[in-house]
Design an enzyme around this catalytic site. Structure first.
Site, PDB file in Angstrom:
ATOM      1  N   SER A 153       0.795  -1.231   0.000  1.00 52.64           N
ATOM      2  CA  SER A 153       0.000   0.000   0.000  1.00 52.64           C
ATOM      3  C   SER A 153       0.823   1.275   0.000  1.00 52.64           C
ATOM      4  O   SER A 153       0.269   2.363  -0.185  1.00 52.64           O
ATOM      5  CB  SER A 153      -0.967   0.010   1.190  1.00 52.64           C
ATOM      6  OG  SER A 153      -2.053  -0.846   0.929  1.00 52.64           O
ATOM      7  N   ALA A 154       2.133   1.184   0.182  1.00 50.61           N
ATOM      8  CA  ALA A 154       2.959   2.369  -0.047  1.00 50.61           C
ATOM      9  C   ALA A 154       2.832   2.810  -1.507  1.00 50.61           C
ATOM     10  O   ALA A 154       3.144   3.951  -1.842  1.00 50.61           O
ATOM     11  CB  ALA A 154       4.413   2.081   0.302  1.00 50.61           C
TER      12      ALA A 154
END
Length: 410
Positions: A83-84
């Site tokens: 999710s970065a």
């Protein structure tokens, strides 16, 4: 700190279980902490990079890139950052807005007419970036893992989908945020998000090391496959487990944000198998810590770093905001979403903003201190509980080093 990165060679290259790279001597406590996790005998490894006031002060790596623990992590090794990825995809959208191609207050359908279907004509670009668009849930959008790996299909399905029950309220768009941003970007540029990662992130800063999915064969970036040495993650992400979560009222929104029918529960495993060749702009970016920290260094400053400009000063000035935590309907905890980023997961921990991914990969900017920090690794989350909390000790340790260096008071 012009001499910072040449001050200390961290280790010799003939030390296989050591931390390699360079770091300002004043950041050695941070480097040692990094080494305690990644310079050990378990398969997998990672990298850490820090920029301060437009200068690199830490660029280190340790560990291995394969399940057998035989291939050493190298300077250009890069894993999937989960999710970065959302922070990176959001920066692509901010680049488009900076050039006037997108207006945050305009309806998405103004650029992507098909998106107006099923009552979504009023959903704004800002709503997408703030996770209030009402499209966090996958049921009715995707039916299996193969569909999740088809980004064009996901864009079309989301454009046709009705709003879910969380419209207008914060609800983490775990996978859908990426396809919403890629559909919007395609509508105004005609390009895939994979192309835009190179045109809007890598090219302006003159860097390699940031890609959507598998790096091209001519890239210097070397994909570090995800490893699960204890074979726990597949069991954790079994269909049976997510079925059970979906039956519980409290956990149903979270399960439905990543679950799309039989065979798709192991989506994180899919990402490092077939999924690394797909385009999942919310989940399968591949990045080195050095590239990630460089991008956030521009955001921590005036939009430029190393003489290269990523965003205008006016654009980056919009990112910080007064802290305002609101209950997230998917995650079940208070969060602060703003412009595609979030604040520290624990109120009062650190200032700044960025995005953390599963297992602890993250990119972070602290404009007040001119600080950016990035950490990446290739160990799946179930391999070590402590790494789920890497953000909560890496960034504070970096801040202590800044204070010790006398570069920022307080």
């Amino acid at each position: 700190m012009s001499q910072a990165l040449s001050e200390s060679q961290v280790s010799r290259e003939d030390e296989p279980q050591a931390v390699h790279g360079t770091a300002d001597l004043r950041f050695q406590p941070l480097v040692r902490a990094f080494g305690k996790v990644f310079a050990d005998l378990r398969p997998g490894g990672g990298a850490l990079a820090v920029w301060l006031r437009g200068e690199p002060v830490v660029d280190v790596w340790a560990g291995t890139t394969d399940a057998a623990g035989a291939e050493q992590w190298e300077r250009n090794s890069a894993p999937v950052v989960f999710s970065a990825s959302k922070g990176l995809s959001s920066i692509v959208a901010h680049r488009l807005a900076d050039r006037g191609l997108v207006d945050y207050e305009a309806p998405v359908a103004e650029y992507w007419p098909e998106f107006a279907a099923n009552g979504k004509a009023a959903v704004r670009v800002r709503d997408v970036l703030n996770h209030t668009a009402g499209l966090s849930q996958l049921p009715g959008v995707a039916n299996n893992a193969n569909e999740l790996l088809d980004h064009r299909l996901m864009e079309e399905r989301l454009a046709a989908a009705p709003l879910d029950r969380f419209a207008g309220r914060p609800a983490y768009h775990a996978l859908t945020l990426g396809w919403l941003l890629s559909g919007l970007a395609r509508a105004v540029t005609g390009k895939d998000m994979r192309e835009l990662y190179q045109a809007e992130l890598a090219a302006p800063l003159g860097i390699d090391g940031v890609h959507l999915g598998r790096p091209a064969s001519d890239s210097s970036t070397r994909l570090a496959p995800l490893v699960d040495p204890y074979a726990r993650f597949s069991r954790l992400c079994s269909d049976q487990m997510l079925d059970a979560l979906a039956r519980r009222r409290a956990t149903r929104p979270l399960a439905e944000s990543v679950y799309a029918g039989s065979g798709s529960a192991r989506i994180l495993n899919e990402i490092h198998l077939a999924g690394v060749d797909a385009q999942m702009p919310a989940a399968n970016a591949v990045a080195t810590a050095r590239a990630l920290a460089t991008i956030y260094a521009a955001i921590a400053g005036d939009g430029s770093v190393g003489g290269a400009r990523l965003l205008s000063p006016a654009a980056v000035a919009r990112f910080p905001r007064k802290r305002s935590f609101r209950f997230d309907r998917v995650l079940g905890v208070p969060m602060m979403w703003h412009m595609g980023f979030h604040s520290a997961p624990l109120p009062g921990l650190v200032k700044g903003f960025g995005h953390v991914g599963a297992g602890g990969c993250f990119g972070w900017a602290d404009p007040a201190r001119g600080l950016s920090v990035a950490l990446v690794h290739n160990r799946l989350p179930s391999t070590f509980v402590r790494d789920l909390g890497v953000f909560t000790w890496v960034v504070p340790l970096a801040l202590r080093a800044v204070r010790r260096a006398g570069s920022f008071p307080g």
